[in-house]
Design an enzyme around this catalytic site. Sequence first.
Site, PDB file in Angstrom:
ATOM      1  N   ALA A 171       0.851  -1.188   0.000  1.00  0.00           N
ATOM      2  CA  ALA A 171       0.000   0.000   0.000  1.00  0.00           C
ATOM      3  C   ALA A 171       0.883   1.233   0.000  1.00  0.00           C
ATOM      4  O   ALA A 171       2.107   1.143  -0.113  1.00  0.00           O
ATOM      5  CB  ALA A 171      -0.928  -0.024   1.214  1.00  0.00           C
ATOM      6  N   SER A 172       0.258   2.393   0.133  1.00  0.00           N
ATOM      7  CA  SER A 172       1.009   3.638   0.039  1.00  0.00           C
ATOM      8  C   SER A 172       1.969   3.829   1.206  1.00  0.00           C
ATOM      9  O   SER A 172       3.000   4.472   1.067  1.00  0.00           O
ATOM     10  CB  SER A 172       0.044   4.816  -0.042  1.00  0.00           C
ATOM     11  OG  SER A 172      -0.846   4.796   1.053  1.00  0.00           O
ATOM     12  N   LEU A 173       1.632   3.277   2.368  1.00  0.00           N
ATOM     13  CA  LEU A 173       2.470   3.450   3.555  1.00  0.00           C
ATOM     14  C   LEU A 173       3.474   2.330   3.757  1.00  0.00           C
ATOM     15  O   LEU A 173       4.578   2.569   4.223  1.00  0.00           O
ATOM     16  CB  LEU A 173       1.596   3.521   4.817  1.00  0.00           C
ATOM     17  CG  LEU A 173       0.831   4.794   5.109  1.00  0.00           C
ATOM     18  CD1 LEU A 173       0.018   4.614   6.375  1.00  0.00           C
ATOM     19  CD2 LEU A 173       1.753   5.966   5.241  1.00  0.00           C
ATOM     20  N   ALA A 174       3.071   1.115   3.461  1.00  0.00           N
ATOM     21  CA  ALA A 174       3.880  -0.038   3.852  1.00  0.00           C
ATOM     22  C   ALA A 174       3.564  -1.233   2.966  1.00  0.00           C
ATOM     23  O   ALA A 174       2.678  -1.175   2.113  1.00  0.00           O
ATOM     24  CB  ALA A 174       3.607  -0.382   5.315  1.00  0.00           C
ATOM     25  N   GLN A 175       4.291  -2.314   3.200  1.00  0.00           N
ATOM     26  CA  GLN A 175       3.988  -3.575   2.543  1.00  0.00           C
ATOM     27  C   GLN A 175       4.078  -4.699   3.567  1.00  0.00           C
ATOM     28  O   GLN A 175       4.712  -4.556   4.615  1.00  0.00           O
ATOM     29  CB  GLN A 175       4.918  -3.825   1.364  1.00  0.00           C
ATOM     30  CG  GLN A 175       6.395  -3.899   1.694  1.00  0.00           C
ATOM     31  CD  GLN A 175       7.243  -3.855   0.422  1.00  0.00           C
ATOM     32  OE1 GLN A 175       7.073  -2.997  -0.442  1.00  0.00           O
ATOM     33  NE2 GLN A 175       8.169  -4.810   0.303  1.00  0.00           N
ATOM     34  N   VAL A 176       3.416  -5.811   3.248  1.00  0.00           N
ATOM     35  CA  VAL A 176       3.288  -6.910   4.206  1.00  0.00           C
ATOM     36  C   VAL A 176       3.977  -8.152   3.669  1.00  0.00           C
ATOM     37  O   VAL A 176       3.771  -8.544   2.506  1.00  0.00           O
ATOM     38  CB  VAL A 176       1.806  -7.213   4.500  1.00  0.00           C
ATOM     39  CG1 VAL A 176       1.677  -8.371   5.485  1.00  0.00           C
ATOM     40  CG2 VAL A 176       1.110  -5.967   5.054  1.00  0.00           C
TER      41      VAL A 176
ATOM     42  N   LYS B 194       4.337  -6.157   8.764  1.00  0.00           N
ATOM     43  CA  LYS B 194       4.086  -4.916   8.023  1.00  0.00           C
ATOM     44  C   LYS B 194       5.283  -3.983   8.190  1.00  0.00           C
ATOM     45  O   LYS B 194       5.628  -3.593   9.310  1.00  0.00           O
ATOM     46  CB  LYS B 194       2.813  -4.250   8.554  1.00  0.00           C
ATOM     47  CG  LYS B 194       2.425  -2.959   7.865  1.00  0.00           C
ATOM     48  CD  LYS B 194       1.099  -2.446   8.419  1.00  0.00           C
ATOM     49  CE  LYS B 194       0.682  -1.145   7.756  1.00  0.00           C
ATOM     50  NZ  LYS B 194      -0.632  -0.663   8.264  1.00  0.00           N
TER      51      LYS B 194
ATOM     52  N   ASP C  86     -10.834   3.831   7.504  1.00  0.00           N
ATOM     53  CA  ASP C  86     -10.312   3.474   6.179  1.00  0.00           C
ATOM     54  C   ASP C  86     -10.767   2.068   5.774  1.00  0.00           C
ATOM     55  O   ASP C  86      -9.942   1.183   5.511  1.00  0.00           O
ATOM     56  CB  ASP C  86      -8.785   3.550   6.204  1.00  0.00           C
ATOM     57  CG  ASP C  86      -8.186   3.546   4.799  1.00  0.00           C
ATOM     58  OD1 ASP C  86      -8.933   3.830   3.841  1.00  0.00           O
ATOM     59  OD2 ASP C  86      -6.981   3.264   4.662  1.00  0.00           O
TER      60      ASP C  86
END
Length: 587
Positions: free
Chosen positions: A244-249, A264, A397
């Site tokens: 996503a825009s903030l992080a990845q998992v 995350k 969200d």
Amino acid sequence: SIIGTRAIKRSTVFSSGIIALAGGASIAKCQQQESSHRYNGNSLFVPTLEASVRAMRLARTAFLIVLDYELGKISVLQEGGKEEVELALLEKELEEKERKLKKAQIEYASSKSEENLEMTPEDRKVLKVKQKHRMQDAANDLAKAEEKLTSMEVVSTKSKLHRKAARRLLDLCRQNGGVYIKVGQHLANLDYLIPGEYIEVLSSLYDEAPQSDYNDVCRVIEEELNGKVDELFDNFVPAPIASASLAQVHVAFDKKTGKKLAVKIQHAGLRETSRGDIFAVTCVVRVIDSLFTDFTFAWIVDEMAPNLPKELDFTLEGANSERAAKHLKKSDLDCIVPRVVWDHSAPRVLTMEFEEGFKATDIESIEQSGLKKHDIAKLVSSVFNSQVFLSSFVHCDPHPGNILLRNKNGKPQMVLLDHGLYKEIDDNFRIRYAELWKSLMLADLKGIEESCYAMGIDKAYPLFSAMLTARPYDEIIERSKTGSFSASNAAPDSQADKAVIRGYAQQYLSEIVILLGSLPRQMLLLLKMNDCLRHIDFALGSPTNTLVVAGKYASKAVYENDRKKATTVGSRFQYWLSYVKVCFRIQ
């Protein structure tokens, strides 16, 4: 809006959404950096410079979109082909039908004209029926003309312009990343209020989020957890399962228990560059605010900027998830929140137990699971309305990627993810908002008007009601006469209903833009939450009456508040009896 075309006029939310792209950068949720720069913690120069470049891209994109629409007007006049002429005539016909619908809506909504006051009650009732039919006929005529335009093999000039503008926005979001992707995803949720071309183009942002290089992922983990990846986790999978825009998992396994984990990791560089985004874009928004005196944009910065440090600190997200889990455990709702593994969590790394499930809008998986769409829609709506009206602590969200589903004994079980953006609602606002939703469900016209007025909404209450419910206000008027929870002619995805809502939006455009700057701050994120939930409900085919679900929890909140204020046994009994009557009607 300054573009001054039907593309912008047809949606209040869309006009403010373009502006929100500018203001959204003030949230500065993040700009993913492809490089591994490390900035001096006390320096704002480099981050501000980079944020300024992104702001300049935004300004350039906005200018080009305006130019495209203005040149589009000229090209329609110059192109003399038979099909183009036919399209131009049809579009002109659409504008005329829009004017007729607007006039019919004004007549139907007006109840205090001198002509009405001089009539007998019976004559006034007959007149209202005629006015309603005229409005419905005008809406149906407009919907038919729009369908005719859509069915033509030649793409209309405006459709081309919409798609071109949407692609410009898509390119901007991809290039700038971070918050721009977030806002683009939000615009893609506004099914009812913006042209379909924007929905189609911007929806790709859900599947095209940026990904950090694995070396950057390892570096962030080492910096935050003081250990190498293979020392902290077993079988850490280098490829992310979600981004996503903030992080990845990433998937990994616990060294002690062997449990499957979801790790995350924040994109490298976001914490540093976000400060530059705040500084640079806040300046841009303030300049816009000073130039356009008829509108107020500064509220975007004032509301969203404080959320930045909260969303970038994953330890706060972990605390949010635990608080949300406590409320859900007390409720009768089958919703799971992944458990946080605190030993392997820090401000930029959040480790949770892995929970299986498929997206709430994955229709193929839903059908394969044997779950009923009605049950899914009811559960999703119930979880968020329970948060809004009963816990006062709200996940803001709820896009499809944050809501997973699975089959548990033939019934849906929900997994709620991404607890970074929550809103604490104060009790006074929560009760006013609950009173409004209760009035919307019961079609209490006086209650709707009074509740809206209490929140600073005056003449635009019909549009505000339509924005919340995604239903035309005249449907509420009809239900006030029949006592039903749904109108006799209600069609969840009716083109005529969409035309009616757009008509309200055009009538109250300037007032709503001002309204967005004066609404209680809690309302802004709740409107975003409503848009996300509506998008999920539409994807499921609107199988349940979500108005009733919201009204149910709102009624409970109002009752509990009234019971606390009651000073006598008689008043307590009266409030209880009123609540029981509402519950019986819902059943």
